[in-house]
Design an enzyme around this catalytic site. Structure first.
Site, PDB file in Angstrom:
ATOM      1  N   ARG A 170      43.305  21.455  -7.849  1.00  0.00           N
ATOM      2  CA  ARG A 170      42.103  21.540  -8.009  1.00  0.00           C
ATOM      3  C   ARG A 170      41.003  20.720  -6.775  1.00  0.00           C
ATOM      4  NH1 ARG A 170      39.768  21.663 -13.473  1.00  0.00           N
ATOM      5  NH2 ARG A 170      38.372  19.280 -13.313  1.00  0.00           N
ATOM      6  N   ARG A 174      40.585  17.787   2.760  1.00  0.00           N
ATOM      7  CA  ARG A 174      39.237  18.354   3.645  1.00  0.00           C
ATOM      8  C   ARG A 174      40.222  17.337   4.971  1.00  0.00           C
ATOM      9  NH1 ARG A 174      35.059  17.275   0.640  1.00  0.00           N
ATOM     10  NH2 ARG A 174      34.504  18.971  -0.955  1.00  0.00           N
ATOM     11  N   ARG A 247      46.413  16.735 -24.389  1.00  0.00           N
ATOM     12  CA  ARG A 247      46.767  15.539 -23.826  1.00  0.00           C
ATOM     13  C   ARG A 247      45.697  14.496 -25.192  1.00  0.00           C
ATOM     14  NH1 ARG A 247      50.413  11.883 -22.976  1.00  0.00           N
ATOM     15  NH2 ARG A 247      49.233  10.402 -21.329  1.00  0.00           N
ATOM     16  N   ARG A 278      39.990   6.376 -15.377  1.00  0.00           N
ATOM     17  CA  ARG A 278      39.208   5.909 -14.668  1.00  0.00           C
ATOM     18  C   ARG A 278      38.149   4.821 -15.366  1.00  0.00           C
ATOM     19  NH1 ARG A 278      38.256  12.555 -13.999  1.00  0.00           N
ATOM     20  NH2 ARG A 278      38.677  12.595 -16.703  1.00  0.00           N
ATOM     21  N   GLU A 298      38.514   5.285 -19.475  1.00  0.00           N
ATOM     22  CA  GLU A 298      38.949   6.150 -19.970  1.00  0.00           C
ATOM     23  C   GLU A 298      41.168   6.680 -20.190  1.00  0.00           C
ATOM     24  OE1 GLU A 298      37.427  10.032 -18.547  1.00  0.00           O
ATOM     25  OE2 GLU A 298      39.064  11.155 -18.640  1.00  0.00           O
ATOM     26  N   TYR A 346      42.707  25.191 -18.640  1.00  0.00           N
ATOM     27  CA  TYR A 346      41.367  23.759 -18.401  1.00  0.00           C
ATOM     28  C   TYR A 346      40.338  24.435 -17.675  1.00  0.00           C
ATOM     29  CZ  TYR A 346      41.609  19.545 -15.630  1.00  0.00           C
ATOM     30  OH  TYR A 346      41.999  18.407 -14.785  1.00  0.00           O
ATOM     31  N   ASP A 348      36.687  23.980 -16.577  1.00  0.00           N
ATOM     32  CA  ASP A 348      35.436  23.728 -16.466  1.00  0.00           C
ATOM     33  C   ASP A 348      34.217  24.162 -17.179  1.00  0.00           C
ATOM     34  OD1 ASP A 348      36.093  21.556 -15.243  1.00  0.00           O
ATOM     35  OD2 ASP A 348      36.634  22.542 -13.457  1.00  0.00           O
TER      36      ASP A 348
END
Ligand code: FAD
Ligand code: UDP
Length: 366
Positions: A170, A174, A247, A278, A298, A346, A348
């Protein structure tokens, strides 16, 4: 009598209900929570749109989906550029030249590639079979140890060697100095929060909140010709083949009397010891200038019946089990299964919208 009973006022249920209503159908939308929006729900606290169920950044490569969401509200120019905090050291994400420079002092893409190649060679991995091997193949052992292993094992509660490799794919890798977390062409945050979008979608439907489908299943099913189900597929079938694993998360919110707490919307804690993954500072999603700030920590937790199922765990064991439920679902004539929970994917947000629109087309034609 309704045409559709829509179980779940999240993104899938809301897109479906909106499109069906537009075509003259009558929908009853129910949700067991006391608000609409599912996990994209945002709430105003101190003038800040708080993402109640974790950071939600909209991104897509699909122009039609981008125009679709923009038809409900305007999106701002927010670009997600999270940073990682590893025991007090700060690194840019996703893995890019800024990360490689900070870690190894390398300046050019060639030097960075060489460093990764060396570490990959040393590990002896040729065909990655799990998340750990996939991660080392992509970015080498140093980044794996500092920025991936701890975060991943906290997030999923399982060793990285037991997790599917697609999860780590995911994240972009770069060889440019570009901190944009996503590769997609379009990205932003809706002005007024996601709840505004869902409110508009559900404007002309009947909505009942605090209603659990399973508490009154027969009566509810009897109220409509068809059911659109966006809850957990294994619960729909009374867990007859066994329980799918998820989860769960605990969100700890704090309002602070400070203007700027961490200087970024998202900071990931990638060491194993910090119990949260996070910290979100919501105002930065909208370049907020309020006097106060709201932050959310979180904490990932193992899901058990009764908890909120946030992430499907798509490992081999659960994939086999889901297939059994899907076989039953495929035989249903009057039930449509959709969204993250009913298809155990999963997904988005843009993928959920695309899936809902595909379902709409199947149901009503183009
Ligand atoms: P949900 O939003 O889960 O909606 C399902 C609804 O059904 C819920 O409201 C639930 O209460 C209700 N329901 C379930 N069972 C019953 C029942 N028995 N009776 C009545 N109601 C029921 N996507 C992105 O694109 N970008 C991001 O940055 C992003 N960040 C995320 C961060 C986190 C922490 C999480 C968990 C997800 C994130 N996502 C992100 C994914 C996004 O949240 C989902 O793609 C989307 O919300 C899924 O919509 P849905 O309708 O399938 O499910
Ligand atoms: N990940 C990581 N370190 C990070 C961020 C992500 O190792 O700092 C891994 C982790 O396994 C996570 C996956 O990458 O589950 C996908 O990250 P993403 O940010 O897409 O997760 P989500 O926002 O869906 O929770």
């Amino acid at each position: 009598m309704y045409d559709y009973l829509v179980v779940g006022a999240g993104l899938f249920g809301s897109v479906f209900a909106y499109e069906a209503t537009k075509r003259g159908k009558k929908c009853l939308v129910i949700d067991k929570r006391d608000h609409i929006g599912g996990n994209v729900y945002t709430e105003d606290v101190e003038g800040i749109n708080v993402h109640k169920y974790g950071a939600h950044i909209f991104h897509t490569n699909n122009k039609d989906i981008w125009e679709y969401v923009n038809s409900f509200t305007e999106f701002n120019r927010y670009t997600n550029t999270p940073v990682a905090n590893y025991n007090g050291e700060i690194y840019n994400l996703p893995f890019n030249m800024n990360t490689f420079n900070k870690l190894w002092g390398v300046i050019t893409p060639e030097e960075a590639k060489q460093k990764i190649e060396e570490q990959k060679k040393e590990s002896g991995i040729t065909e990655p079979k799990n998340l750990e091997e996939q991660a080392i193949s992509l970015v080498g052992t140093d980044i794996y140890e500092k920025l991936i292993k701890g975060y991943t094992e906290k997030q999923w509660g399982r060793p990285a060697t037991e997790l599917p490799s697609f999860i780590i794919k995911r994240l972009p890798v770069r060889f440019t100095y570009d901190n944009n977390y996503f590769n997609d062409k379009y990205q932003g945050i809706p002005t007024g929060g996601y709840t505004t979008i869902i409110e508009k979608m559900l404007e002309n439907c009947d909505v009942k909140l605090g209603v659990d489908f399973f508490a009154d299943r027969e009566q509810l099913e009897g109220m409509a010709k068809k059911t659109v189900f966006t809850g957990m597929i294994d619960e729909f079938y009374n867990y007859e083949f066994g329980v799918l694993e998820y989860r769960s998360l605990i969100f700890e919110n704090e309002t602070l009397n400070t203007e700027n707490y961490q200087g970024n919307a998202v900071v990931n804690y990638t060491d194993r010891e910090t119990p949260y993954t996070r910290v979100i500072e919501h105002k930065h999603f909208e370049f907020g200038t309020q006097e106060k700030t709201v932050i959310t920590k979180e904490y990932p937790t193992e899901w058990k019946k009764g908890d909120e199922p946030y992430y499907p765990i798509n490992n081999d064991k659960n994939t086999v089990l889901y297939k059994k439920y899907k076989e039953l679902a495929d035989k249903e004539e009057n039930v449509i299964f959709g969204g993250r929970l009913a298809t155990y994917k999963y997904y988005d947000m843009h993928q959920v919208i695309a899936a809902a629109l595909t379902q709409v087309e199947k149901e009503f034609g183009k």
